[in-house]
Design an enzyme around this catalytic site. Structure first.
Site, PDB file in Angstrom:
ATOM      1  CD  GLU A   1      40.959  60.457  16.076  1.00 45.06           C
ATOM      2  OE1 GLU A   1      39.791  61.035  15.788  1.00 45.06           O
ATOM      3  OE2 GLU A   1      41.611  61.524  16.810  1.00 45.06           O
TER       4      GLU A   1
ATOM      5  CE1 TYR B   1      40.927  62.282  11.588  1.00 40.09           C
ATOM      6  CE2 TYR B   1      39.680  61.098  12.199  1.00 40.09           C
ATOM      7  CZ  TYR B   1      40.192  61.801  12.929  1.00 40.09           C
ATOM      8  OH  TYR B   1      40.522  62.791  13.981  1.00 40.09           O
TER       9      TYR B   1
ATOM     10  CG  ASP C   1      38.626  66.345  10.705  1.00 40.31           C
ATOM     11  OD1 ASP C   1      39.200  67.407   9.940  1.00 40.31           O
ATOM     12  OD2 ASP C   1      37.681  66.047  12.695  1.00 40.31           O
TER      13      ASP C   1
ATOM     14  CB  CYS D   1      36.256  85.639   9.675  1.00 42.90           C
ATOM     15  SG  CYS D   1      34.612  84.500   8.751  1.00 42.90           S
TER      16      CYS D   1
HETATM   17  S1  SF4 Z   1      38.567  83.651   8.069  1.00 44.85           S
HETATM   18 FE1  SF4 Z   1      36.276  82.469   7.879  1.00 44.85          FE
HETATM   19  S2  SF4 Z   1      36.289  81.415   6.444  1.00 44.85           S
HETATM   20 FE2  SF4 Z   1      38.491  81.942   6.333  1.00 44.85          FE
HETATM   21  S3  SF4 Z   1      39.264  80.473   7.231  1.00 44.85           S
HETATM   22 FE3  SF4 Z   1      39.239  81.992   8.480  1.00 44.85          FE
HETATM   23  S4  SF4 Z   1      36.319  81.168   9.752  1.00 44.85           S
HETATM   24 FE4  SF4 Z   1      37.812  80.381   7.938  1.00 44.85          FE
END
Ligand code: SF4
Length: 292
Positions: free
Chosen positions: A35, A118, A136, A197
């Site tokens: 860490e 942390y 973190d 995403c």
């Molecule tokens: S959907 Fe996209 S912006 Fe939302 S937490 Fe997941 S990776 Fe992050």
């Protein structure tokens, strides 16, 4: 808003990287050292240094008996070498106050040199299996986006711990996984510049995504460039001392060709002020080595 725990746990089971500190029996000392190293250095640079460190100093007492200058030397090019000194001081404190055993209690951990919110909770959770929120930078970004609908978190705040605590299941083992998974998601999927995403287990519930990715209002200054900086000068002075250790270096021989002599002198003064170097008899050396 559904909670983050279940999708994070399911995702982490398959997606977690195999990292040394996640292996069974890695131990509290190994967790603590890792860490410290990970605080400002990427994982792939940390791993070889961590293994070498733990081979040389397998317990806090082993490190505590070495001069602090050895810790600075072993730290090599991991950056921000004050961490090596702090880790050495923490090892001495663990030896002297805790019979050489890394404490489990968060307040006892917080009382050690160089350990903040942390790291204290990371050791208590990942090494000892206790239930605390571990927050973190990566976790803060995931919470900001998925829960609050903001591109970036604001400055660190104690509220971050409460926010994460609200996401943790009551089960102690599951809470530890959710802590690790949120950090991992921020490190490899919900990254600062290019969140993926399409690969995210929180995509269906992410508030920032649902809002159409509104831009960040955070206009904090970008980190100053390293080239030509005082930090670069400090790093160069330290390298000179490490290369010479345990011998001292005459002051006139410390970076004699550095383009900015005032900057070099400033670097030397600040290293001495921080305890990362010792000056005596017109010589400079790493701390803790006897004068030759
Ligand atoms: S959907 Fe996209 S912006 Fe939302 S937490 Fe997941 S990776 Fe992050």
């Amino acid at each position: 808003m559904p909670g983050l725990a279940t999708p994070l746990i399911d995702w982490y089971r398959d997606a977690a990287r195999d990292l040394p500190w996640r292996r069974e029996g890695f131990g509290a000392w190994g967790t603590l050292v890792s860490e410290f190293m990970l605080q400002q250095t990427p994982v792939n640079r940390v791993i070889p240094h961590l293994e070498a460190w733990l081979t040389r100093w397998p317990t806090p007492a082993d490190l505590a008996t070495s001069p602090p200058g050895d810790a600075v030397t072993q730290w090599a090019n991991l950056g921000y070498p004050r961490r090596a000194l702090w880790l050495h001081r923490a090892a001495v404190e663990i030896r002297d106050r805790h019979d050489g055993v890394v404490p489990r209690d968060v307040d006892a951990l917080l009382a050690l040199t160089g350990i903040g919110d942390y790291t204290a909770r990371a050791v208590a959770v990942f090494a000892y299996g206790d239930r605390h929120p571990v927050v973190d930078t990566n976790t803060r970004r995931v919470l900001a986006r998925a829960v609050e609908g903001r591109a970036q978190p604001g400055p660190p705040h104690r509220r971050d711990l409460e926010r994460m605590d609200a996401e943790l299941p009551a089960d102690v083992a599951e809470a530890a996984v959710v802590n690790a998974a949120a950090m991992e998601l921020g490190a490899i999927v919900c990254t600062a510049r290019a969140p993926r995403c399409e690969a995210c287990p929180l995509a269906a519930q992410c508030a920032w995504r649902a809002a159409g990715y509104p831009p960040s209002e955070d206009r904090r200054r970008k980190q100053a460039t390293y080239e030509g900086s005082d930090r670069q000068a400090r790093g160069a002075v330290l390298k000179t001392l490490r290369d010479a250790a345990p011998e001292a270096v005459p002051l006139f021989a410390v970076l004699p060709d550095w383009p900015d002599a005032a900057q070099r002198d400033r670097a030397i003064d600040s290293l001495v002020a921080d305890g990362l170097a010792e000056a005596a008899d017109e010589q400079l050396r790493l701390p803790g080595h006897p004068a030759s």
